[in-house]
Motif scaffolding. Structure first.
Motif, PDB file in Angstrom:
ATOM      1  N   ALA A  77       0.895  -1.104   0.127  1.00 23.98           N
ATOM      2  CA  ALA A  77      -0.009   0.112  -0.076  1.00 23.98           C
ATOM      3  C   ALA A  77       0.748   1.366  -0.042  1.00 23.98           C
ATOM      4  O   ALA A  77       1.892   1.431   0.769  1.00 23.98           O
ATOM      5  N   LEU A  78       0.380   2.199  -0.884  1.00 26.28           N
ATOM      6  CA  LEU A  78       1.344   3.306  -0.959  1.00 26.28           C
ATOM      7  C   LEU A  78       0.719   4.542  -0.255  1.00 26.28           C
ATOM      8  O   LEU A  78       1.121   5.255   0.840  1.00 26.28           O
ATOM      9  N   LYS A  79      -0.646   4.793  -0.624  1.00 30.54           N
ATOM     10  CA  LYS A  79      -1.493   5.821  -0.076  1.00 30.54           C
ATOM     11  C   LYS A  79      -2.880   5.436  -0.390  1.00 30.54           C
ATOM     12  O   LYS A  79      -3.204   4.556  -0.995  1.00 30.54           O
ATOM     13  N   PRO A  80      -4.006   6.039   0.304  1.00 30.15           N
ATOM     14  CA  PRO A  80      -5.162   5.725   0.166  1.00 30.15           C
ATOM     15  C   PRO A  80      -5.616   5.664  -1.322  1.00 30.15           C
ATOM     16  O   PRO A  80      -5.379   6.506  -2.143  1.00 30.15           O
ATOM     17  N   GLY A  81      -6.280   4.641  -2.004  1.00 27.08           N
ATOM     18  CA  GLY A  81      -6.502   4.453  -3.176  1.00 27.08           C
ATOM     19  C   GLY A  81      -5.420   3.992  -4.261  1.00 27.08           C
ATOM     20  O   GLY A  81      -5.519   3.554  -5.596  1.00 27.08           O
ATOM     21  N   PHE A  82      -4.078   3.801  -3.896  1.00 25.84           N
ATOM     22  CA  PHE A  82      -2.997   3.407  -4.731  1.00 25.84           C
ATOM     23  C   PHE A  82      -2.302   2.333  -3.941  1.00 25.84           C
ATOM     24  O   PHE A  82      -1.962   2.307  -2.910  1.00 25.84           O
ATOM     25  N   LEU A  83      -1.741   1.298  -4.827  1.00 24.41           N
ATOM     26  CA  LEU A  83      -0.881   0.359  -4.455  1.00 24.41           C
ATOM     27  C   LEU A  83       0.051   0.040  -5.416  1.00 24.41           C
ATOM     28  O   LEU A  83       0.038   0.510  -6.549  1.00 24.41           O
TER      29      LEU A  83
END
Length: 399
Positions: A77-83
């Motif tokens: 997980a990178l940030k909310p909404g992005f992987l």
């Protein structure tokens, strides 16, 4: 993505347009934002669909691996909404090749192994002060320790060893060690000295805090790293090889000494971080059956590294509070893959790693070359081991 169950029902607008064109509406799929090529494979940056989360993709990694025909798939997980989806094309741990360009050298941060996703595994003592390393005989535990010593030898760090196997593991590095104990009796005395050194460092911190009037708030500190460099003591890394030997007892006298040693070791694990005293505890096995204090000591060791073990209890003791899957991975390490281990990550997950092979003579040579960098700590001077000189054999005279 659709075959792996990672697509969603189409939106109303897409259904309406498909109906007007007399077509079957396509399911919504995650959007690919970036592709990066590495020497191990590909790194994809994906924007996931509304309603999805990291666990959906983490559970589908095995399906994605077969669908994309890759060796392995890792999701982060990178940030909310992005992987970040990392595709590894081959078995990175089969032949470990460390990157040519290593990160810039930082104090108390050593690259020791390669992770199965191709990333470099760093042992960061500032982030994870204490670590437990377990592994059976010929599992690669000693190689992991050699790589750690080799990296620390070039830094202004005091290395202290407790090797109750009569020093055969750590004695070759004696020129770089500030202290070495190779019997339980010497280990008890050395632990007392280290606890006293820790207390003196706390007194130095308290005396240097400067809580009087007119002192800036940013000058107040609660550990040695906030002290001025001219008064800051050198960090100490205590390496305990075969910790089970410290727990073994043969009579009542040994039991009293054992309890005292374990108590001092737990005190160092609980309070040593602020005093820049760090622990690297190694052993073939580690369990609650070792005796009183084993579980309390393990609770203070944040870092966990489990090589191939002979019993599942040791793997559970090291990795049971991290992940059940990590325990299973540790018990499945093959004998023909020495150096492979399962490590608990600071992010809360776990990963497979394998140490690059480092020979004993290579590390001994580095320790000999960096002997001048050994910090002088007066309290440890009596435990400094001098290299032994072997007696010369009389030569046979020929007639």
């Amino acid at each position: 993505m659709e075959a792996c169950g990672l697509s969603e029902q189409p939106s109303r607008s897409r259904v309406f347009v498909a109906g007007v064109l007399d077509r079957v509406p396509a399911r919504a799929v995650p959007k690919l934002r970036r592709i990066r090529v590495t020497r191990f494979g590909l790194v994809l940056r994906i924007k996931i669909l509304p309603g999805q989360d990291f666990l959906d993709y983490d559970a589908a990694t095995e399906r994605l691996r077969h669908a994309w025909r890759t060796h392995d798939v890792y999701v982060r997980a990178l940030k909310p909404g992005f992987l970040e989806v990392r595709l590894v094309g081959y078995d990175v741990l089969r032949y470990v090749v460390m990157p040519r360009k290593l990160p810039a050298a930082e104090l108390l941060k050593v690259p020791v192994a390669l992770r199965s996703d191709g990333a470099l595994h760093l042992r960061d003592f500032r982030a994870s002060p204490h670590e437990l390393v377990i592994g059976a005989t010929e599992s690669g535990k000693s190689v992991y320790l050699r790589g750690l010593i080799k990296g620390l030898a070039t830094q202004p760090v005091a290395l202290v060893g407790i090797d109750c196997k009569w020093g055969v593991e750590l004695a070759p590095f004696a020129r770089r060690l500030s202290a070495l104990a190779y019997t339980p009796e010497d280990a008890a005395e050395l632990l007392d000295v280290l606890v006293e050194e820790m207390v003196q460092r706390y007194e130095l911190i308290r005396a240097s805090q400067g809580l009087g009037a007119g002192v800036a708030v940013e000058e107040i500190t609660s550990d040695v790293w906030g002290l001025p460099e001219d008064v800051r003591p050198a960090p100490i890394v205590l390496i305990v090889d075969e910790v089970a030997e410290l727990f073994l007892i043969a009579n009542k006298a040994d039991e009293k000494r054992r309890d005292h040693m374990v108590t001092q070791l737990i005190r160092l694990a609980q309070l040593g971080r602020a005093a820049a005293i760090y622990l690297e505890v190694c052993g073939q096995r580690f369990g609650s059956d070792l005796g009183s204090g084993a579980t309390a000591l393990r609770a203070q060791l944040t870092g966990r590294v489990a090589h191939r073990v002979n019993d599942e209890a040791s793997a559970k003791m090291a990795l049971g509070d991290i992940s059940v899957r990590a325990v299973g991975a540790a018990t499945q390490i093959a004998v023909e893959r020495p150096g492979t281990a399962v490590v608990g990550l600071l992010s809360g997950g776990w990963a497979r790693i394998r140490s690059a092979f480092v020979s004993l003579d290579e590390v001994a040579a580095v320790c000999a070359d960096t002997a001048h960098r050994t910090p002088y700590i007066p309290a440890l001077a009596d435990f400094r081991m001098q290299p032994a000189v072997l007696p010369t054999q009389p030569s046979k005279q020929t007639v």
